[in-house]
Design a protein around this motif. Sequence first.
Motif, PDB file in Angstrom:
ATOM      1  N   TYR A 159       0.807  -1.215   0.000  1.00 16.86           N
ATOM      2  CA  TYR A 159       0.000   0.000   0.000  1.00 16.86           C
ATOM      3  C   TYR A 159       0.842   1.268   0.000  1.00 16.86           C
ATOM      4  O   TYR A 159       0.613   2.187  -0.772  1.00 16.86           O
ATOM      5  N   LYS A 160       1.834   1.343   0.870  1.00 19.05           N
ATOM      6  CA  LYS A 160       2.715   2.512   0.903  1.00 19.05           C
ATOM      7  C   LYS A 160       4.132   2.190   0.436  1.00 19.05           C
ATOM      8  O   LYS A 160       4.935   3.083   0.235  1.00 19.05           O
ATOM      9  N   ARG A 172       4.932  -3.930  -6.505  1.00 24.01           N
ATOM     10  CA  ARG A 172       3.608  -3.704  -7.098  1.00 24.01           C
ATOM     11  C   ARG A 172       2.714  -3.073  -6.050  1.00 24.01           C
ATOM     12  O   ARG A 172       2.480  -3.633  -4.977  1.00 24.01           O
ATOM     13  N   ARG A 173       2.232  -1.888  -6.359  1.00 21.50           N
ATOM     14  CA  ARG A 173       1.431  -1.132  -5.418  1.00 21.50           C
ATOM     15  C   ARG A 173      -0.040  -1.401  -5.644  1.00 21.50           C
ATOM     16  O   ARG A 173      -0.495  -1.586  -6.776  1.00 21.50           O
ATOM     17  N   LYS A 174      -0.792  -1.432  -4.562  1.00 21.83           N
ATOM     18  CA  LYS A 174      -2.249  -1.589  -4.636  1.00 21.83           C
ATOM     19  C   LYS A 174      -2.908  -0.248  -4.373  1.00 21.83           C
ATOM     20  O   LYS A 174      -2.347   0.612  -3.685  1.00 21.83           O
ATOM     21  N   VAL A 175      -4.086  -0.101  -4.864  1.00 20.27           N
ATOM     22  CA  VAL A 175      -4.869   1.093  -4.587  1.00 20.27           C
ATOM     23  C   VAL A 175      -5.324   1.018  -3.128  1.00 20.27           C
ATOM     24  O   VAL A 175      -5.587  -0.059  -2.609  1.00 20.27           O
ATOM     25  N   SER A 176      -5.433   2.148  -2.486  1.00 18.12           N
ATOM     26  CA  SER A 176      -5.817   2.182  -1.081  1.00 18.12           C
ATOM     27  C   SER A 176      -7.124   1.443  -0.846  1.00 18.12           C
ATOM     28  O   SER A 176      -8.018   1.410  -1.693  1.00 18.12           O
ATOM     29  N   ARG A 177      -7.243   0.842   0.307  1.00 18.84           N
ATOM     30  CA  ARG A 177      -8.438   0.071   0.649  1.00 18.84           C
ATOM     31  C   ARG A 177      -9.678   0.969   0.744  1.00 18.84           C
ATOM     32  O   ARG A 177     -10.776   0.522   0.596  1.00 18.84           O
ATOM     33  N   ARG A 178      -9.459   2.245   1.000  1.00 23.46           N
ATOM     34  CA  ARG A 178     -10.591   3.166   1.158  1.00 23.46           C
ATOM     35  C   ARG A 178     -11.065   3.739  -0.164  1.00 23.46           C
ATOM     36  O   ARG A 178     -12.037   4.472  -0.202  1.00 23.46           O
ATOM     37  N   ALA A 179     -10.375   3.443  -1.245  1.00 23.88           N
ATOM     38  CA  ALA A 179     -10.696   4.063  -2.537  1.00 23.88           C
ATOM     39  C   ALA A 179     -12.085   3.692  -3.019  1.00 23.88           C
ATOM     40  O   ALA A 179     -12.740   4.485  -3.669  1.00 23.88           O
ATOM     41  N   GLY A 180     -12.571   2.497  -2.713  1.00 20.09           N
ATOM     42  CA  GLY A 180     -13.872   2.067  -3.199  1.00 20.09           C
ATOM     43  C   GLY A 180     -15.036   2.608  -2.385  1.00 20.09           C
ATOM     44  O   GLY A 180     -16.202   2.460  -2.770  1.00 20.09           O
TER      45      GLY A 180
END
Length: 181
Positions: A159-160, A172-180
């Motif tokens: 995440y960061k 490999r970065r993931k989109v923040s969990r709060r984005a959805g």
Amino acid sequence: MSRIGKKPVAIPDGVKVTLEGRCVKVEGPLGKLQFEHRPEVTVTVDEQNRQVCVTRHGNDRLSRALHGTTRALIQNMVIGVTKGYEKRLEIVGSGYLAAIRNNILELRVGYANEVHMQVPPGLEVTVPDQTHIVIKGIDKQQVGQFAAKVRAVRKPEPYKGKGIRYEGEHIRRKVSRRAGK
């Protein structure tokens, strides 16, 4: 036939390769290494052409696998005693840092206590600055193993990207969990 196993290993100047039974000993300017090969393969040293040849006895799966592996291990030993191996790690994160004291690597990577790791004999670990670690040695396996242990203390999170990573490693970065939400 193994493509890697068929290639002879060139012996550079200043390197001495000897055979004692199944034990292959390589001596060079940076140190000495030894390796005992399996009975499924035969290792011969050609002093006239300054090369090491590996041949296998059978054509079964294990012999084929050990043919290329044995040749690669001998090649790694020759490179290790001439040039040596090096792994570079970087620490990413606010307040994360490393230091070396009395042959002990001290890592502060977000846990309640510092993590102390004893540096194995045969390795040279330096910390040029607080966020970089350099591991050097003549044994490729030992250098890679210690670097993997250091990285495993705090793997980079997706995440960061905070944690310990190899220099130049892409996380490999993931989109923040709060984005959805």
